[in-house]
Design a protein around this motif. Structure first.
Motif, PDB file in Angstrom:
ATOM      1  N   ILE A  44       0.831  -1.201   0.000  1.00 20.53           N
ATOM      2  CA  ILE A  44       0.000   0.000   0.000  1.00 20.53           C
ATOM      3  C   ILE A  44       0.871   1.258   0.000  1.00 20.53           C
ATOM      4  O   ILE A  44       0.522   2.283  -0.588  1.00 20.53           O
ATOM      5  CB  ILE A  44      -0.995  -0.057   1.187  1.00 20.53           C
ATOM      6  CG1 ILE A  44      -2.183   0.853   0.933  1.00 20.53           C
ATOM      7  CG2 ILE A  44      -0.350   0.295   2.487  1.00 20.53           C
ATOM      8  CD1 ILE A  44      -3.293   0.641   1.938  1.00 20.53           C
ATOM      9  N   ARG A  45       2.047   1.161   0.625  1.00 18.12           N
ATOM     10  CA  ARG A  45       2.933   2.323   0.665  1.00 18.12           C
ATOM     11  C   ARG A  45       3.629   2.593  -0.668  1.00 18.12           C
ATOM     12  O   ARG A  45       4.135   3.691  -0.900  1.00 18.12           O
ATOM     13  CB  ARG A  45       3.980   2.158   1.774  1.00 18.12           C
ATOM     14  CG  ARG A  45       3.400   2.308   3.175  1.00 18.12           C
ATOM     15  CD  ARG A  45       4.374   1.810   4.241  1.00 18.12           C
ATOM     16  NE  ARG A  45       5.637   2.527   4.190  1.00 18.12           N
ATOM     17  CZ  ARG A  45       5.871   3.660   4.856  1.00 18.12           C
ATOM     18  NH1 ARG A  45       4.954   4.184   5.619  1.00 18.12           N
ATOM     19  NH2 ARG A  45       7.032   4.250   4.750  1.00 18.12           N
ATOM     20  N   THR A  46       3.656   1.590  -1.544  1.00 15.70           N
ATOM     21  CA  THR A  46       4.251   1.845  -2.860  1.00 15.70           C
ATOM     22  C   THR A  46       3.293   2.639  -3.748  1.00 15.70           C
ATOM     23  O   THR A  46       3.723   3.260  -4.717  1.00 15.70           O
ATOM     24  CB  THR A  46       4.601   0.535  -3.589  1.00 15.70           C
ATOM     25  OG1 THR A  46       3.404  -0.219  -3.761  1.00 15.70           O
ATOM     26  CG2 THR A  46       5.617  -0.288  -2.829  1.00 15.70           C
ATOM     27  N   VAL A  47       1.990   2.619  -3.404  1.00 12.25           N
ATOM     28  CA  VAL A  47       1.006   3.246  -4.289  1.00 12.25           C
ATOM     29  C   VAL A  47       1.174   4.764  -4.335  1.00 12.25           C
ATOM     30  O   VAL A  47       0.981   5.392  -5.378  1.00 12.25           O
ATOM     31  CB  VAL A  47      -0.438   2.866  -3.869  1.00 12.25           C
ATOM     32  CG1 VAL A  47      -1.465   3.587  -4.726  1.00 12.25           C
ATOM     33  CG2 VAL A  47      -0.634   1.361  -3.953  1.00 12.25           C
ATOM     34  N   ASN A  48       1.542   5.385  -3.190  1.00  9.74           N
ATOM     35  CA  ASN A  48       1.798   6.833  -3.269  1.00  9.74           C
ATOM     36  C   ASN A  48       3.290   7.137  -3.120  1.00  9.74           C
ATOM     37  O   ASN A  48       3.675   8.235  -2.751  1.00  9.74           O
ATOM     38  CB  ASN A  48       0.958   7.604  -2.251  1.00  9.74           C
ATOM     39  CG  ASN A  48       1.430   7.397  -0.834  1.00  9.74           C
ATOM     40  OD1 ASN A  48       2.221   6.493  -0.577  1.00  9.74           O
ATOM     41  ND2 ASN A  48       0.967   8.218   0.078  1.00  9.74           N
ATOM     42  N   ARG A  49       4.096   6.115  -3.389  1.00  8.99           N
ATOM     43  CA  ARG A  49       5.547   6.276  -3.470  1.00  8.99           C
ATOM     44  C   ARG A  49       6.192   6.626  -2.135  1.00  8.99           C
ATOM     45  O   ARG A  49       7.246   7.273  -2.104  1.00  8.99           O
ATOM     46  CB  ARG A  49       5.912   7.329  -4.521  1.00  8.99           C
ATOM     47  CG  ARG A  49       7.075   6.865  -5.388  1.00  8.99           C
ATOM     48  CD  ARG A  49       7.218   7.697  -6.612  1.00  8.99           C
ATOM     49  NE  ARG A  49       8.378   8.584  -6.567  1.00  8.99           N
ATOM     50  CZ  ARG A  49       8.784   9.327  -7.581  1.00  8.99           C
ATOM     51  NH1 ARG A  49       8.123   9.283  -8.743  1.00  8.99           N
ATOM     52  NH2 ARG A  49       9.819  10.096  -7.484  1.00  8.99           N
ATOM     53  N   LEU A  50       5.561   6.242  -1.020  1.00 10.25           N
ATOM     54  CA  LEU A  50       6.280   6.339   0.252  1.00 10.25           C
ATOM     55  C   LEU A  50       7.396   5.301   0.276  1.00 10.25           C
ATOM     56  O   LEU A  50       8.382   5.462   0.983  1.00 10.25           O
ATOM     57  CB  LEU A  50       5.329   6.125   1.434  1.00 10.25           C
ATOM     58  CG  LEU A  50       4.411   7.290   1.790  1.00 10.25           C
ATOM     59  CD1 LEU A  50       3.472   6.925   2.933  1.00 10.25           C
ATOM     60  CD2 LEU A  50       5.193   8.543   2.144  1.00 10.25           C
ATOM     61  N   GLU A  51       7.203   4.217  -0.495  1.00 10.03           N
ATOM     62  CA  GLU A  51       8.267   3.225  -0.688  1.00 10.03           C
ATOM     63  C   GLU A  51       8.594   3.163  -2.172  1.00 10.03           C
ATOM     64  O   GLU A  51       7.682   3.080  -2.993  1.00 10.03           O
ATOM     65  CB  GLU A  51       7.803   1.818  -0.274  1.00 10.03           C
ATOM     66  CG  GLU A  51       7.493   1.631   1.181  1.00 10.03           C
ATOM     67  CD  GLU A  51       8.729   1.572   2.063  1.00 10.03           C
ATOM     68  OE1 GLU A  51       9.843   1.413   1.520  1.00 10.03           O
ATOM     69  OE2 GLU A  51       8.554   1.690   3.283  1.00 10.03           O
ATOM     70  N   PRO A  52       9.863   3.194  -2.523  1.00  8.84           N
ATOM     71  CA  PRO A  52      10.229   2.965  -3.915  1.00  8.84           C
ATOM     72  C   PRO A  52      10.076   1.482  -4.263  1.00  8.84           C
ATOM     73  O   PRO A  52      10.057   0.645  -3.367  1.00  8.84           O
ATOM     74  CB  PRO A  52      11.703   3.381  -3.972  1.00  8.84           C
ATOM     75  CG  PRO A  52      12.194   3.256  -2.581  1.00  8.84           C
ATOM     76  CD  PRO A  52      11.021   3.442  -1.663  1.00  8.84           C
ATOM     77  N   ILE A  53       9.911   1.179  -5.528  1.00  5.16           N
ATOM     78  CA  ILE A  53       9.827  -0.228  -5.914  1.00  5.16           C
ATOM     79  C   ILE A  53      11.074  -0.618  -6.706  1.00  5.16           C
ATOM     80  O   ILE A  53      11.805   0.235  -7.202  1.00  5.16           O
ATOM     81  CB  ILE A  53       8.553  -0.538  -6.740  1.00  5.16           C
ATOM     82  CG1 ILE A  53       8.456   0.355  -7.972  1.00  5.16           C
ATOM     83  CG2 ILE A  53       7.312  -0.386  -5.870  1.00  5.16           C
ATOM     84  CD1 ILE A  53       7.272   0.003  -8.865  1.00  5.16           C
ATOM     85  N   SER A  54      11.297  -1.937  -6.778  1.00  6.18           N
ATOM     86  CA  SER A  54      12.503  -2.405  -7.462  1.00  6.18           C
ATOM     87  C   SER A  54      12.217  -2.849  -8.902  1.00  6.18           C
ATOM     88  O   SER A  54      13.140  -2.970  -9.702  1.00  6.18           O
ATOM     89  CB  SER A  54      13.126  -3.574  -6.690  1.00  6.18           C
ATOM     90  OG  SER A  54      13.089  -3.334  -5.303  1.00  6.18           O
ATOM     91  N   GLY A  55      10.956  -3.094  -9.206  1.00  4.61           N
ATOM     92  CA  GLY A  55      10.634  -3.505 -10.568  1.00  4.61           C
ATOM     93  C   GLY A  55       9.143  -3.465 -10.817  1.00  4.61           C
ATOM     94  O   GLY A  55       8.352  -3.390  -9.870  1.00  4.61           O
ATOM     95  N   GLY A  56       8.728  -3.483 -12.078  1.00  3.94           N
ATOM     96  CA  GLY A  56       7.309  -3.435 -12.415  1.00  3.94           C
ATOM     97  C   GLY A  56       6.795  -2.016 -12.470  1.00  3.94           C
ATOM     98  O   GLY A  56       7.577  -1.058 -12.396  1.00  3.94           O
ATOM     99  N   THR A  57       5.470  -1.860 -12.617  1.00  2.00           N
ATOM    100  CA  THR A  57       4.894  -0.515 -12.659  1.00  2.00           C
ATOM    101  C   THR A  57       3.623  -0.466 -11.815  1.00  2.00           C
ATOM    102  O   THR A  57       2.941  -1.467 -11.630  1.00  2.00           O
ATOM    103  CB  THR A  57       4.501  -0.090 -14.102  1.00  2.00           C
ATOM    104  OG1 THR A  57       3.603  -1.084 -14.615  1.00  2.00           O
ATOM    105  CG2 THR A  57       5.698   0.054 -15.006  1.00  2.00           C
ATOM    106  N   ILE A  58       3.354   0.731 -11.295  1.00  2.17           N
ATOM    107  CA  ILE A  58       2.089   0.995 -10.620  1.00  2.17           C
ATOM    108  C   ILE A  58       1.509   2.244 -11.264  1.00  2.17           C
ATOM    109  O   ILE A  58       2.206   3.246 -11.402  1.00  2.17           O
ATOM    110  CB  ILE A  58       2.291   1.255  -9.115  1.00  2.17           C
ATOM    111  CG1 ILE A  58       2.943   0.049  -8.447  1.00  2.17           C
ATOM    112  CG2 ILE A  58       0.956   1.585  -8.445  1.00  2.17           C
ATOM    113  CD1 ILE A  58       3.323   0.283  -6.995  1.00  2.17           C
ATOM    114  N   ALA A  59       0.246   2.143 -11.714  1.00  2.00           N
ATOM    115  CA  ALA A  59      -0.387   3.308 -12.306  1.00  2.00           C
ATOM    116  C   ALA A  59      -1.624   3.672 -11.484  1.00  2.00           C
ATOM    117  O   ALA A  59      -2.387   2.809 -11.075  1.00  2.00           O
ATOM    118  CB  ALA A  59      -0.774   3.028 -13.749  1.00  2.00           C
ATOM    119  N   VAL A  60      -1.762   4.973 -11.198  1.00  2.00           N
ATOM    120  CA  VAL A  60      -2.973   5.465 -10.545  1.00  2.00           C
ATOM    121  C   VAL A  60      -3.638   6.406 -11.527  1.00  2.00           C
ATOM    122  O   VAL A  60      -3.015   7.375 -11.964  1.00  2.00           O
ATOM    123  CB  VAL A  60      -2.635   6.192  -9.229  1.00  2.00           C
ATOM    124  CG1 VAL A  60      -3.887   6.835  -8.644  1.00  2.00           C
ATOM    125  CG2 VAL A  60      -2.030   5.230  -8.222  1.00  2.00           C
TER     126      VAL A  60
END
Lengths: 242, 233
Positions: A44-60
């Motif tokens: 849930i924290r990756t959705v507003n970029r409080l956590e960076p991700i290492s791969g893949g994509t999230i689109a809002v």
């Protein structure tokens, strides 16, 4: 509304998210559950970029959240986030806590921000506490203020990261009631929570996570009565016996 | 001792003022307050730079802080005394020299106080502010610094005590602050160094000690506010 495509997240060697692919539609209320350390909060924290991700994509709303050029502040202003530990600003009054977003981010006039904040405080049942300071409020009241603060940006989607886990049991209900009301108003919501009663009553869908992966996607009815994945089956039977 | 105070008390208190330049205790306090007022905003900048997400700022502020912390204040006063006039092309008064040196010294030490204050603010505060879309700058201005500065007021006042004591180094370049004034009184009396310097010590002690007491009270009231009992629903 929110699309995860093969999202990976590592903390060093440790794999926190292991190829999450999922779509959350507008107006949907999704409850994410699973054992501790399963990656729910990280997700849930990756959705507003409080956590960076290492791969893949999230689109809002079609916008790639983790693209380097995205205006992260503008993006976050359209995603409401409620924390487990409330994180109200202790040096500001309840009203100022709610109004700070509209005045500093949306550039509303003080008067407009005040009016909007009072409406929201009334909605969460705390208009009589507008001039109090957070340390003077109970946990449940603080969390309701935190929800009003997130709503003040008028986000089309709200994320809840274990919003009742830090509360005394008798205060859980007042926070869940506010969340139910939001769900009934048609808000798109993603809730990480252990409140299975809330999940059963309000959720359109339940995502069950373990070891950084979504193991089961089901309606509350299917999930609680006939879970498919063995881990989910064990989880449901464990919480039933708790 | 009473006769020394009787004869030279006013000189020790404020120099030749109003018939000549301000000196003595009044000048000491003036230098200390000026040092605090000028160095505080700079220290906030240093503290923010030290915790900045931009590496360049962190490194730059880190070099200044570590360089200044590694030097005696006296050396900073010598530097200001000889180098500032060379750099700006005209001479400056001894008072300005001392203030410059003390500001440089304090911005390093107070900068570290500010840095500690910023780092002590819970991460959740920053996440909550960023989470509603506030920029890094807005988060600092509206959420982090207002809390950090209240929390670190006692430490800043502690630095102020240091500042008051360090003004005595103005003696070395003949700035007529309290220590230099006492030195002059001693030079006129010649036979009573113990009494004169006891008066000097007592004066510094009384001011610094009463400030410490005030800081203690302030700390208590800040702690009391922080731990105010939650009211139940």
């Amino acid at each position: 509304m929110i699309t995860f495509r093969d999202v990976q997240k590592y903390y060093g060697e440790y794999k926190a998210l292991d190829g999450i692919t999922e779509t959350i539609s507008r107006g949907e209320v999704v409850v994410v559950c699973g054992p501790s350390g399963s990656g729910k909060s990280t997700l849930i924290r990756t959705v507003n970029r409080l956590e960076p991700i290492s791969g893949g994509t999230i689109a809002v709303d079609g916008q790639d959240v983790h693209a380097p050029k995205v205006n992260v502040n503008e993006l976050r202003s359209r995603i409401g986030f409620v924390f487990q530990s409330f994180n109200l600003f202790p040096h500001l009054s309840v009203l100022q806590n709610v109004a700070i977003g509209p005045t500093t981010v949306s550039r509303l006039s003080a008067q407009q921000a005040r009016e909007r904040s009072l409406v929201l405080l009334e909605k969460v049942g705390l208009d009589n506490k507008a001039d109090a300071f957070p340390p003077q409020l109970s946990g449940g009241q603080q969390q309701r203020v935190a929800i009003a603060r997130a709503l003040a940006m008028e986000p089309p989607v709200m994320l809840f990261d274990e919003p009742t886990s830090a509360l005394d049991p008798e205060m859980v209900g007042e926070v869940l009631n506010v969340m139910k009301q939001l769900a009934n108003d048609g808000m798109t919501m993603v809730c990480v929570t252990h409140e299975m009663g809330f999940a059963r009553e309000v959720a359109d869908r339940i995502l069950f996570m373990d070891a950084g992966a979504i193991l089961e996607r089901a309606t509350p009815d299917e999930f609680f009565n006939n879970p498919q994945h063995p881990r989910a089956r064990k989880f449901v039977s464990d919480i039933r016996h708790a | 001792m009473i006769d020394i105070l009787d004869q030279y008390g006013l000189l020790l208190l404020m120099g030749q003022y109003p018939y000549g330049p301000l000196g003595g205790l009044a000048l000491t306090l003036f230098i200390a307050v000026a040092g605090l007022v000028i160095s505080f905003p700079l220290a906030v900048l240093v503290g923010v730079a030290r915790t900045s997400p931009f590496r360049g700022f962190r490194v730059f502020a880190g070099v200044i802080v570590n360089a200044v912390r590694g030097l005696p204040v006296l050396l900073l006063i010598f530097w200001a005394y000889f180098i500032v006039p060379l750099v700006i092309g005209h001479s400056i008064s001894g008072i300005t020299t001392v203030i410059c040196a003390l500001v440089l010294y304090e911005l390093a030490f107070m900068g570290e106080v500010v840095r500690a204050g910023i780092e002590a603010i819970p991460k959740g505060q920053v996440e909550a502010a960023r989470g509603i879309g506030m920029t890094y700058g807005q988060t600092m201005r509206k959420v982090v610094l207002p809390q950090a500065i209240v929390n670190m007021t006692p430490s800043i006042l502690n630095q102020f005590i240091n500042l008051i004591k360090n003004t005595s180094l103005g003696y070395i370049i003949s700035v007529n602050e309290l220590t230099y004034a006492a030195y002059q009184v001693n030079a006129q009396l010649l036979t009573k160094p113990f009494e004169v310097y006891l008066i000097l010590a007592a004066t510094y002690f009384l001011i610094c000690w009463s400030l410490s007491l005030a800081i203690g009270k302030l700390e208590k009231s800040i702690n009391a506010r922080r731990h105010s009992v939650p009211r139940s629903a």
